[in-house]
Design a protein around this motif. Sequence first.
Motif, PDB file in Angstrom:
ATOM      1  N   VAL A   1       0.835  -1.196   0.000  1.00 18.32           N
ATOM      2  CA  VAL A   1       0.000   0.000   0.000  1.00 18.32           C
ATOM      3  C   VAL A   1       0.880   1.260   0.000  1.00 18.32           C
TER       4      VAL A   1
ATOM      5  N   GLU B   1       3.890   1.370  -1.180  1.00 18.05           N
ATOM      6  CA  GLU B   1       4.493   1.410  -2.503  1.00 18.05           C
ATOM      7  C   GLU B   1       3.528   1.985  -3.546  1.00 18.05           C
ATOM      8  N   ALA B   2       2.262   1.589  -3.451  1.00 16.07           N
ATOM      9  CA  ALA B   2       1.264   2.115  -4.379  1.00 16.07           C
ATOM     10  C   ALA B   2       1.194   3.633  -4.237  1.00 16.07           C
ATOM     11  N   SER B   3       1.241   4.132  -3.013  1.00 14.18           N
ATOM     12  CA  SER B   3       1.178   5.584  -2.816  1.00 14.18           C
ATOM     13  C   SER B   3       2.410   6.262  -3.410  1.00 14.18           C
ATOM     14  N   GLN B   4       3.561   5.602  -3.223  1.00 20.31           N
ATOM     15  CA  GLN B   4       4.781   6.172  -3.818  1.00 20.31           C
ATOM     16  C   GLN B   4       4.677   6.209  -5.330  1.00 20.31           C
ATOM     17  N   SER B   5       4.076   5.162  -5.899  1.00 19.80           N
ATOM     18  CA  SER B   5       3.956   5.121  -7.359  1.00 19.80           C
ATOM     19  C   SER B   5       3.026   6.218  -7.871  1.00 19.80           C
ATOM     20  N   MET B   6       2.173   6.762  -6.992  1.00 20.62           N
ATOM     21  CA  MET B   6       1.293   7.856  -7.416  1.00 20.62           C
ATOM     22  C   MET B   6       1.923   9.215  -7.159  1.00 20.62           C
ATOM     23  N   GLY B   7       3.143   9.209  -6.631  1.00 16.35           N
ATOM     24  CA  GLY B   7       3.846  10.466  -6.411  1.00 16.35           C
ATOM     25  C   GLY B   7       3.600  11.085  -5.046  1.00 16.35           C
ATOM     26  N   ALA B   8       3.169  10.295  -4.058  1.00 18.94           N
ATOM     27  CA  ALA B   8       2.956  10.842  -2.723  1.00 18.94           C
ATOM     28  C   ALA B   8       4.291  11.138  -2.049  1.00 18.94           C
ATOM     29  N   SER B   9       4.360  12.241  -1.316  1.00 20.73           N
ATOM     30  CA  SER B   9       5.582  12.588  -0.592  1.00 20.73           C
ATOM     31  C   SER B   9       5.589  11.825   0.729  1.00 20.73           C
ATOM     32  N   PRO B  10       6.748  11.718   1.383  1.00 20.48           N
ATOM     33  CA  PRO B  10       6.784  11.001   2.663  1.00 20.48           C
ATOM     34  C   PRO B  10       5.768  11.559   3.667  1.00 20.48           C
TER      35      PRO B  10
ATOM     36  N   GLN C   1       2.950  13.048   3.021  1.00 15.64           N
ATOM     37  CA  GLN C   1       1.596  12.627   2.610  1.00 15.64           C
ATOM     38  C   GLN C   1       1.361  11.165   2.932  1.00 15.64           C
TER      39      GLN C   1
ATOM     40  N   LYS D   1      -1.726  10.585   5.170  1.00 12.01           N
ATOM     41  CA  LYS D   1      -2.880  10.109   4.411  1.00 12.01           C
ATOM     42  C   LYS D   1      -2.936   8.597   4.261  1.00 12.01           C
ATOM     43  N   VAL D   2      -1.808   7.939   4.531  1.00 15.52           N
ATOM     44  CA  VAL D   2      -1.810   6.484   4.385  1.00 15.52           C
ATOM     45  C   VAL D   2      -1.555   5.788   5.724  1.00 15.52           C
TER      46      VAL D   2
END
Lengths: 219, 348
Positions: A119, A121-130, A132, A136-137
């Motif tokens: 999960v 990793e998925a957020s990182q793949s969407m461009g989320a910053s640490p 965020q 948010k996660v």
Amino acid sequence: MSPEMINLLLKSFGETCYMVAASTLLAVLVGLPLGVILTVTRRGHILPNAAINSILGAIVNATRSTPFIILMVAIIPVTRLIVGSSIGTTAAIVPLTISAAPFVARIIESSLLEIDPGVIEASQSMGASPMQIITKVLLPEAMHSIVLGVTLAIISLIGYSAMAGALGGGGLGDLAIRYGYQRFRMDIMIATVVILIAQVQIVQSLGNYISAKLNKTKL
Amino acid sequence: MIDLQNVEKTYFSKNGDVHALKKTNLHINAGEIFGIIGLSGAGKSTLIRCINMLETPTAGKVFVDGQELTAMRNSELRKARQNIGMIFQHFNLLASRTVYDNIAFPLEIQGIDKAVIKQKVEPLLELVGLTDRRDHYPSQLSGGQKQRVGIARALASNPKILLCDEATSALDPQTTKSILELLRDINKRLNLTIVMITHQMQVVKDICDRVAVIEHGSIIEEGSLLDLFTNPQTATTKEFISTINNVELPAILKNTKIFPDYQPNTTPIIRISFIGNSAGDPLISTLIKNYSVDVNIIYGNIDSIKDTPYGTMVVELSGTKDNMETAISYLQERNLKIEVLGYVARND
Ligand SMILES: Nc1ncnc2c1ncn2[C@@H]1O[C@H](COP(=O)(O)OP(=O)(O)OP(=O)(O)O)[C@@H](O)[C@H]1O
Ligand SMILES: [Mg+2]
């Protein structure tokens, strides 16, 4: 029981609630960021940093391995510095917070570590910053488990607050010692114990309820 | 659209280094569906994760849409990743968010206005057929539905590329089919470049335009789907093809003695493979009428690779030796792949 005694019980109950509520709030305020940092600086997590992780980890462990009674006495100078006195209900909040914060930090850390790395990793793949990912996660996904952990912390704070009370902090523990033990008032002793038990039950049930409401993995 | 130049990835660990990806060059064109197939541990995930830099290559350069990702700072990389959607084998949805909020997530982290998000998410719910599930949580969905949420989420920020890591491997064949149809549909509709990682040949065959075969961290074969199917070069590729195409001898020939060369009183067994238009030619009747040979069909199968018909037939010819030879050379002159599998004793 005389109305006087009932008043005394109510006052002590109020003091206990005040100590527990204030120290829980402060412990979460300190423990939450600490727990987050302990998690994200781990190897392979979103902001790996071995130095910060091991230094914070060592501090947390040191505090956690000091028995509460000793901690309380040892930090009297600090308490005096912060509240201006080392006796009283407000003064008791300082050692309670200092002992609960690292506990909360570890609880938050273990809740955050339960989150599926996929999960993140998925957020990182969407461009989320640490940042965020944290807000948010990690925190929302772990919230139901954090609530249960904080419930546990509140319950141990209720216990510690009785101990702190006995050392001049007021509250139900203080009452039980002064009247129940020293003046042989069995009725007061029983009343304080019953109130403490009820308090723990209510806190646990409330914690379970809120956690279940937040847990969307079992619907 | 995607260009990997001498990309390498080595995992360093105390128990020895793993060269998960050896020097790899790969070019993927805009708008195509590119398949990467390989066995477990071949390095597929490592390769696809280098494309959006979830894995930092140990060496080499990664270009996506003309930008060099390997030269970017973290903040630039995050921005670039908004152009690259990704879906996963285990979906990786946020359990604490509803379907709607999961799809809204990538837009939320870009700081987009709530009203604008709504305008984007609603058509996406429609596209993946989950409008009536918008307020459900992932734990209330089936695997196929979860993957549809994953796809909608990946498409929310209008990416040019969609990376799929084993996107259908956790799904049953029926659901796999519907997810693949959805992917093919969005590939056409949005001109989206899709990179599909899989170990299932069926997936490749159903939707890919071009394919690379990866083994032990190296791409061992690459080409159009049709080329790969009709003219596989490596044993691994042949193995993959055989998982969906019957390339072995038909069962009834298994217990028959087969001679490698012509012997008196034997007839040839021939495998004819045909692609595309030649599938429509009246082949058998031509053989019988013009070459005076009899044709006994032992096995036949017609399938399609994407939209091109593709078939295999195993036949036994009988006639005089000369007639059979001219018949075989007639077949060989056509746009067909002819293999003489051997000769079996005549049974008349
Ligand atoms: N973080 C890691 N640390 C060390 N080795 C790794 C790591 N990730 C992958 N590997 C190794 O790299 C090789 C390739 O792994 P990869 O995950 O890319 O394979 P794959 O083709 O995706 O396999 P699968 O089909 O099972 O998902 C494997 O040998 C694996 O053990
Ligand atoms: Mg993989």
